[in-house]
Write an enzyme that holds these catalytic residues in place. Structure first.
Site, PDB file in Angstrom:
ATOM      1  CB  SER A  49       1.241  10.641  -3.332  1.00 24.49           C
ATOM      2  OG  SER A  49       0.253  10.101  -2.490  1.00 24.49           O
ATOM      3  CB  VAL A  51      -0.982  -0.013   1.192  1.00 28.12           C
ATOM      4  CG1 VAL A  51      -1.764   1.294   1.272  1.00 28.12           C
ATOM      5  CG2 VAL A  51      -1.940  -1.190   1.067  1.00 28.12           C
ATOM      6  CB  ALA A  89      -0.347   1.420  -4.021  1.00 30.66           C
ATOM      7  CD  GLU A  90      -1.223   7.097   0.830  1.00 36.38           C
ATOM      8  OE1 GLU A  90      -1.698   8.214   1.141  1.00 36.38           O
ATOM      9  OE2 GLU A  90      -1.275   6.114   1.570  1.00 36.38           O
ATOM     10  CB  THR A  91       5.047   6.045  -2.821  1.00 34.83           C
ATOM     11  OG1 THR A  91       5.190   5.873  -1.410  1.00 34.83           O
ATOM     12  CG2 THR A  91       6.236   6.805  -3.389  1.00 34.83           C
TER      13      THR A  91
END
Length: 160
Positions: free
Chosen positions: A88, A80, A83-85
């Site tokens: 973003s 996660v 993915a968020e990196t």
């Protein structure tokens, strides 16, 4: 409460975002600048490598080693985080230098375990709006098998 002069305080979930007339930091524009900005951050600690950066598509990878749960499988939180990196970074590219992208919501489905090698992520834009950006991020193993599917929605703060 936001410190100093602010234009707006925005509550997103449990987070408070402070919008000022002067950005807190300059946001990188190139892949190399994003790599440099990652130094000393969670991105560096997890060994995330940023490969390609754009608002429409951002890619990167991360080693499984050092990012496992006690059972020896890639930790779901590491997937996660990758993915968020990626999402973003892509959202910040969409927002541009005068605005900031902040995460509103992330969700993930874990499809299979990985014990070694690297995992590779690709964030692809689903929506690039004036105030929000949404991405689907697919994380795969070295053999191209889907490990995790995530979706990230970011709010774009600041003036357009």
């Amino acid at each position: 409460m936001c410190p100093g002069p602010v234009r707006a305080e925005v509550v997103t979930g449990a987070n408070l975002a402070c919008v000022t007339d002067t950005p807190a930091q300059e946001f990188p524009a190139t892949t190399e600048q994003w790599r440099a900005a990652a130094r000393g951050s969670l991105i560096e600690r997890l060994g995330i490598e940023i490969v390609d950066v754009s608002a429409e598509r951002t890619t990167g990878s991360m080693p499984v080693a050092g990012n496992t749960q006690p059972a020896g499988l890639l930790h779901g939180g590491a997937s996660v985080t990758l993915a968020e990196t990626l999402g973003s970074i892509a959202a910040q590219q969409h927002a541009g230098p005068a605005r900031a992208a902040v995460g509103l919501e992330v969700n993930a489905t874990h499809h299979r375990g990985v014990r070694d090698g690297r995992v590779h992520g690709e964030a692809v834009a689903l929506h690039l709006g004036r105030t929000t950006a949404a991405y689907e991020i697919v994380v795969t193993d070295d053999d191209g098998r889907r490990v995790c599917t995530a979706r990230l929605t970011c709010m774009i703060l600041g003036t357009a």
